[in-house]
Design an enzyme around this catalytic site. Structure first.
Site: not given
Ligand SMILES: *Cc1c(COP(=O)(O)O)cnc(C)c1O
Length: 460
Positions: A73, A125-126, A216, A218, A259, A451
């Site tokens: 843990y 991103f959304d 951001d 990813a 990603k 969506h």
């Molecule tokens: C996928 C993604 C996110 C969110 O990540 P999750 O792992 O899906 O919660 C944020 N920003 C970008 C650019 C992404 O591609």
């Protein structure tokens, strides 16, 4: 066939059976799913290009890591291994695991912004946009205008419009801008890269007005690969060196590890050197995710992420990965099908507006193309356009997206050249009957991130 396919730099050790339903079955399944691809069952999909997020094939080293995971843990060895990997690659002092990217956004953004404030990004991103709004602030996109023309082939279409950024800061007042977010690669603009020069210029503006810069992150590795290919200064650098340079311009990062870190679940927050901020992050991680040393993940997931963070940097792998995109894009070029060009890092973003000029944005051309692809060959994709963008949080009115894309996101190390040919052939068939394709209307929608859940029906 004139387009060269870069062969896989791996061989296959484990397989998963897939099959295509009949056309009649597919038409029935998508109607039952209320024309929302998120409602389809995985087993009813033949080639699943819904997302490249968490759909990656892990390596034998990662699976071995799964067995080695330390499930303590507190103080798990897997946690320390992950933190070491994060520090080594990004050169940030504090690395906090979370269960996925949006969890990092939730933990961090609530600390940095609130009512009456704004966050500005090259493009949100959304979920990133949603977490800005859930924190009470408003999100403003600020991408270079070149991104808006799918046929304009320029090297860094993901860039921030730095001049506009400064105008926005002055318009609203620097104290109202809580955060600037640089999304690499720029997912919503089509997986388009951001140059080092643009990161430098953006960081300079942030510094001038004392606004923190969040990355951001990813697709940190795909972005670095594009920089190596396209930015003269970096052509002889290692991917890792380029990544360290990119991250040197940020103060912090949020990352979906689903990603470029090639895992099925995981995320990270990185803080360059602000120990006070890190202390607050630990507190919120404990409240929302789990104790600091596991962050909502199992020890085995931390271990797989620590390995995947490095595998994503391998240049043979990146060459093959981007090569897949270029192969599929090349086949579309031959057929006169337009997409966000040059092709981005994690998928082909089809120009649904060009495919269906007769469908207006409020009847969702990107969604219409996604549904046609499923009907045509059992291919699942998704809308990245007005359907995804949703309604204005203040007026409730349908927003008009800059693009109407249908995204073919390519999972990492999963599909082969033959699968990509099926996708290209399906699109060629749809193009032949494009005039007869109709738009869609929403019959039910939730207030946030609609969506994923909305119901639709075709407009007859
Ligand atoms: C996928 C993604 C996110 C969110 O990540 P999750 O792992 O899906 O919660 C944020 N920003 C970008 C650019 C992404 O591609």
């Amino acid at each position: 066939m004139s387009i060269k396919y870069v062969p896989e730099p791996f061989r296959i050790k484990m397989v998963e059976t897939i099959k295509m339903l009949s056309r009649k079955e597919r038409e029935q399944k998508i109607a039952e799913a209320k024309y929302n691809v998120f409602n389809l069952r995985g087993e009813d999909v033949y080639i699943d290009l819904l997302t490249d997020s968490g759909t990656n094939a892990m390596s034998q080293e990662q699976w071995a890591g799964i067995m080695r995971g330390d499930e303590s843990y507190a103080g798990a060895g897997s946690y320390f291994k992950l933190v070491e990997a994060g520090r080594d690659i990004f050169d940030y002092q504090y690395i906090q695991p979370v269960h996925q990217g949006r969890a990092g956004e939730k933990v961090l953004f609530g600390l940095l912004m609130g009512e009456g404030q704004y966050a500005i990004s090259n493009m949100f991103f959304d979920t990133t946009r949603a977490h800005v709004e859930l924190a009470g602030a408003r999100a403003i996109d600020c991408v270079v205008p070149e991104a808006g023309d799918p046929n304009l082939r320029v090297p860094f279409k993901g860039n921030m419009d730095v001049e506009k950024l400064e105008q926005l800061i002055l318009k609203h007042g620097p104290e109202k801008i809580a955060l600037v977010i640089m999304t690499i690669t720029n997912n919503s603009a089509g997986g388009q890269p951001v140059s080092i020069r643009n990161m430098r210029d953006t960081a300079a503006v942030c510094k001038k007005y004392e606004i923190p810069l969040n990355i951001d992150a990813a697709r940190y590795a795909e972005n670095a690969y594009f920089i190596k290919q396209r930015e003269e200064e970096f052509k002889d650098k290692y991917i890792k060196e380029i990544i360290r340079e990119m991250f040197s311009y940020g103060d912090m990062f949020t990352m979906s590890a689903k990603k470029d870190s090639i895992v099925n679940i995981g995320g990270l927050i990185g803080i360059k050197n602000d120990g006070e901020l890190y202390q607050l992050i630990k507190g919120r991680t404990i409240s929302y995710e789990g104790y600091v040393t596991y962050g909502g993940l199992a020890g085995r997931d931390l271990e797989a992420m620590a390995v995947g963070l490095y595998e994503g940097l391998d240049e043979d792998y990146l060459k093959y990965r981007i090569g897949q995109m270029e192969y599929l894009a090349g086949r579309l070029d031959e057929a006169g099908i337009t997409y966000q060009a040059p092709v981005g890092g994690h998928g082909v973003f089809l120009d649904a507006k060009a495919m269906f000029p007769h469908i207006p944005y409020y009847e969702f051309p990107g969604q219409a193309l996604a549904i046609e692809l499923y009907k045509e060959a059992g291919i699942r994709s998704c809308d990245i356009g007005s359907y995804m963008l949703g309604n204005d949080p203040d007026t409730g009115e349908q927003l008009h997206a800059e693009f109407e894309f249908t995204r073919l996101a390519i999972p990492r190390r999963v599909y082969t050249q033959a699968h990509l040919d099926i996708v290209a052939d399906a699109l060629i068939n749809i193009k032949k009957r494009a005039d007869s394709v109709k738009g869609y209307r929403i019959t039910w929608e939730p207030p946030v991130l609609r969506h994923f859940q909305a119901s639709l029906e075709p407009i007859e």
